[in-house]
Design an enzyme around this catalytic site. Structure first.
Site, mmCIF file in Angstrom:
data_model
loop_
_atom_site.group_PDB
_atom_site.id
_atom_site.type_symbol
_atom_site.label_atom_id
_atom_site.label_comp_id
_atom_site.label_asym_id
_atom_site.label_seq_id
_atom_site.Cartn_x
_atom_site.Cartn_y
_atom_site.Cartn_z
ATOM 1 N N LYS A 113 0.706 -0.796 -0.643
ATOM 2 C CA LYS A 113 -0.025 -0.436 -0.019
ATOM 3 C C LYS A 113 0.775 1.224 -0.104
ATOM 4 O O LYS A 113 0.567 2.073 -0.928
ATOM 5 C CB LYS A 113 -1.221 0.303 1.523
ATOM 6 C CG LYS A 113 -1.816 -1.158 1.250
ATOM 7 C CD LYS A 113 -3.134 -1.198 1.254
ATOM 8 C CE LYS A 113 -4.319 -2.137 1.164
ATOM 9 N NZ LYS A 113 -6.179 -2.066 1.162
ATOM 10 N N LYS A 195 -3.805 -9.547 -6.553
ATOM 11 C CA LYS A 195 -5.424 -9.846 -6.001
ATOM 12 C C LYS A 195 -6.634 -8.852 -7.018
ATOM 13 O O LYS A 195 -6.800 -8.131 -6.721
ATOM 14 C CB LYS A 195 -5.412 -9.758 -4.881
ATOM 15 C CG LYS A 195 -6.491 -9.138 -3.989
ATOM 16 C CD LYS A 195 -6.106 -9.663 -2.418
ATOM 17 C CE LYS A 195 -7.019 -8.506 -2.072
ATOM 18 N NZ LYS A 195 -6.912 -8.320 -0.564
ATOM 19 N N LYS A 198 -11.318 -4.172 -3.903
ATOM 20 C CA LYS A 198 -12.118 -3.230 -4.447
ATOM 21 C C LYS A 198 -11.828 -1.693 -4.191
ATOM 22 O O LYS A 198 -11.856 -1.161 -4.424
ATOM 23 C CB LYS A 198 -12.969 -3.590 -2.653
ATOM 24 C CG LYS A 198 -12.406 -3.403 -1.583
ATOM 25 C CD LYS A 198 -13.786 -2.788 -0.983
ATOM 26 C CE LYS A 198 -13.675 -3.972 0.384
ATOM 27 N NZ LYS A 198 -11.973 -3.900 1.059
HETATM 28 N N1 AQP Z 1 -9.709 -11.745 -3.768
HETATM 29 C C1 AQP Z 1 -10.213 -11.709 -3.066
HETATM 30 N N2 AQP Z 1 -9.886 -13.097 -2.747
HETATM 31 C C2 AQP Z 1 -10.122 -13.864 -1.904
HETATM 32 N N3 AQP Z 1 -10.653 -13.041 -0.371
HETATM 33 C C3 AQP Z 1 -10.194 -11.199 -0.428
HETATM 34 N N4 AQP Z 1 -10.586 -11.069 0.161
HETATM 35 C C4 AQP Z 1 -10.210 -9.651 -0.118
HETATM 36 N N5 AQP Z 1 -10.370 -10.088 -1.252
HETATM 37 C C5 AQP Z 1 -10.578 -11.499 -1.779
HETATM 38 C C6 AQP Z 1 -10.396 -11.168 1.613
HETATM 39 O O1 AQP Z 1 -12.210 -10.309 2.268
HETATM 40 C C7 AQP Z 1 -11.490 -9.993 3.585
HETATM 41 C C8 AQP Z 1 -11.754 -8.537 3.837
HETATM 42 O O2 AQP Z 1 -11.019 -7.765 3.420
HETATM 43 P P1 AQP Z 1 -10.901 -5.764 3.550
HETATM 44 O O3 AQP Z 1 -11.388 -5.304 3.097
HETATM 45 O O4 AQP Z 1 -10.396 -6.393 5.264
HETATM 46 O O5 AQP Z 1 -9.152 -6.047 3.626
HETATM 47 P P2 AQP Z 1 -8.372 -6.503 2.278
HETATM 48 O O6 AQP Z 1 -8.287 -7.638 1.855
HETATM 49 O O7 AQP Z 1 -7.090 -5.666 1.837
HETATM 50 O O8 AQP Z 1 -9.384 -5.926 0.249
HETATM 51 P P3 AQP Z 1 -9.202 -5.546 -0.766
HETATM 52 O O9 AQP Z 1 -10.544 -5.666 -1.538
HETATM 53 O O10 AQP Z 1 -8.239 -6.021 -1.469
HETATM 54 O O11 AQP Z 1 -9.594 -4.545 0.233
HETATM 55 P P4 AQP Z 1 -8.374 -2.894 -0.141
HETATM 56 O O12 AQP Z 1 -8.932 -2.857 -2.196
HETATM 57 O O13 AQP Z 1 -9.574 -1.433 0.461
HETATM 58 O O14 AQP Z 1 -7.145 -2.952 0.186
HETATM 59 C C9 AQP Z 1 -10.196 -10.216 4.361
HETATM 60 O O15 AQP Z 1 -10.244 -11.896 4.522
HETATM 61 C C10 AQP Z 1 -9.381 -10.570 2.516
HETATM 62 O O16 AQP Z 1 -8.601 -11.948 3.091
#
Ligand code: AQP
Length: 331
Positions: A113, A195, A198
């Site tokens: 990040k 990955k 969002k």
């Molecule tokens: N692509 C993914 N495949 C499987 N699991 C995923 N998770 C997120 N993306 C994938 C799982 O969703 C949960 C919530 O995650 P979070 O929002 O707390 O953090 P994150 O992993 O950083 O999710 P994002 O969507 O990638 O958000 P941003 O873009 O804001 O960083 C977790 O259990 C995660 O593993």
């Protein structure tokens, strides 16, 4: 037994969040009958990256409604918003004071990040893991379902629990991660080396649960694959098609081998068209329930009940922790 997990409202929920996290929350909710289950919306974590306040509020409510639309049952699972339970911040600070800068700087997510951040990198991005540890340890949770990308943060929560227990005496349950076998990492449709996230600016790579159904189908049909024609799981040579097979498997529950066999004489276009229908159908059911819930009073009542229960547990625990550390006066 107690289970806790959460998702941060840093954007609109994706198919990755659904298959990698929420679908498992629902499965565990239905399987672990004697377990107390708390699922929250991690809004404090979302602001480690700058957020527009109107979008943030919308995303918080959307996640709450989507949790339920995806199958979380508020009679069984306590759903709450992290910032409505101040003890998360209180314990977060104590966890920060027991974390070392070196170990925080080594966290992969912080490094990723930080590299993406054009403007100043917030201190909150660095201290995200101690707050996440607080989210879990505050409730003496045994089980934390997360995607593989969160495993390192969970290890840190375990280390912090053990470190605190060693210094102050037995206080925290050391939590176990629960990582699903398939769907642990859904990749971007336009770049399967990364990955699906969002907060990704590349809209083509990401399916949002609230996307128009026709757009969802289009995105799947135009997903990046390779110049071969075989529908075969091979992460090294065929990452795009492997990702689509993973999605297919997560949605249908079919083993990857059986999907390969089903499409042995087929081509990418047919496979993608079938997958597009499957995903759109699954998401349609979710969107219908979401639309009923999002404007209802019921949603606020559910979040109020979740807030009260979480505050009850968290306040009891934080009092004990303050006494162990020697903060304030004895209570
Ligand atoms: N692509 C993914 N495949 C499987 N699991 C995923 N998770 C997120 N993306 C994938 C799982 O969703 C949960 C919530 O995650 P979070 O929002 O707390 O953090 P994150 O992993 O950083 O999710 P994002 O969507 O990638 O958000 P941003 O873009 O804001 O960083 C977790 O259990 C995660 O593993």
């Amino acid at each position: 037994m107690r289970l806790i997990s959460g998702i941060k409202p840093s954007g609109s929920l994706t198919l990755g969040n659904y298959l990698g996290a929420i679908k498992n929350f629902v499965k565990l909710q239905d399987e672990l009958k004697d377990t107390d289950i708390l699922i929250f919306i991690a809004d404090l974590h979302a602001i480690t990256i700058p957020q527009d306040k109107v979008n943030l509020r919308k995303n918080i409510k959307d996640i709450a409604a989507l949790y339920i639309a995806c199958g979380l049952d508020p009679n069984r699972t306590h759903i709450f918003i992290q910032s409505e339970v101040p003890a998360h911040n209180q314990l977060g600070w104590i966890m920060e004071c027991n974390s070392y800068i070196g170990e925080l700087e080594r966290m992969t997510q912080f490094k990723d990040k930080k590299a993406k951040q054009v403007q100043g990198v917030s201190a909150g991005l660095l201290t995200y893991p101690p707050l996440m540890a607080a989210d879990i340890l505050l409730y003496d949770a045994n089980l934390v379902p997360v995607g593989i990308d969160q495993k390192q943060h969970l290890e840190m929560a375990r280390n912090l629990a053990e470190r605190f227990n060693h210094i102050y005496g037995d206080t925290f349950v050391v939590p176990e991660p629960y990582i699903p076998k398939t769907g642990e990492k859904i990749k971007s449709l336009s770049d399967p080396s990364k990955k699906m996230s969002k907060s990704d600016d590349d809209e083509k790579g990401c399916i949002c649960l609230l996307d128009d159904l026709n757009i969802i189908k289009k995105k799947i049909k135009s997903a990046v694959t390779d110049s071969d024609t075989k529908i075969k799981y091979d992460l090294t040579n065929k990452p795009g098609i492997s990702n689509l097979l993973t999605i297919y498997s997560c949605i249908t529950g079919m083993a990857i081998k059986d999907i390969e066999a089903k499409y042995i004489d087929s081509n990418y276009a047919q496979f993608k068209a079938d997958l597009a229908e499957l995903v759109a159908n699954e998401i349609k059911g979710i969107q219908d329930k979401y639309n009923d819930l999002i404007k209802s009073k019921e949603l606020d009542a559910i979040l109020d009940a979740g807030k009260d229960y979480a505050n009850y547990l968290a306040n009891r625990k934080i009092t004990k922790i303050y006494n162990k550390v020697g903060l304030g006066r004895k209570r």
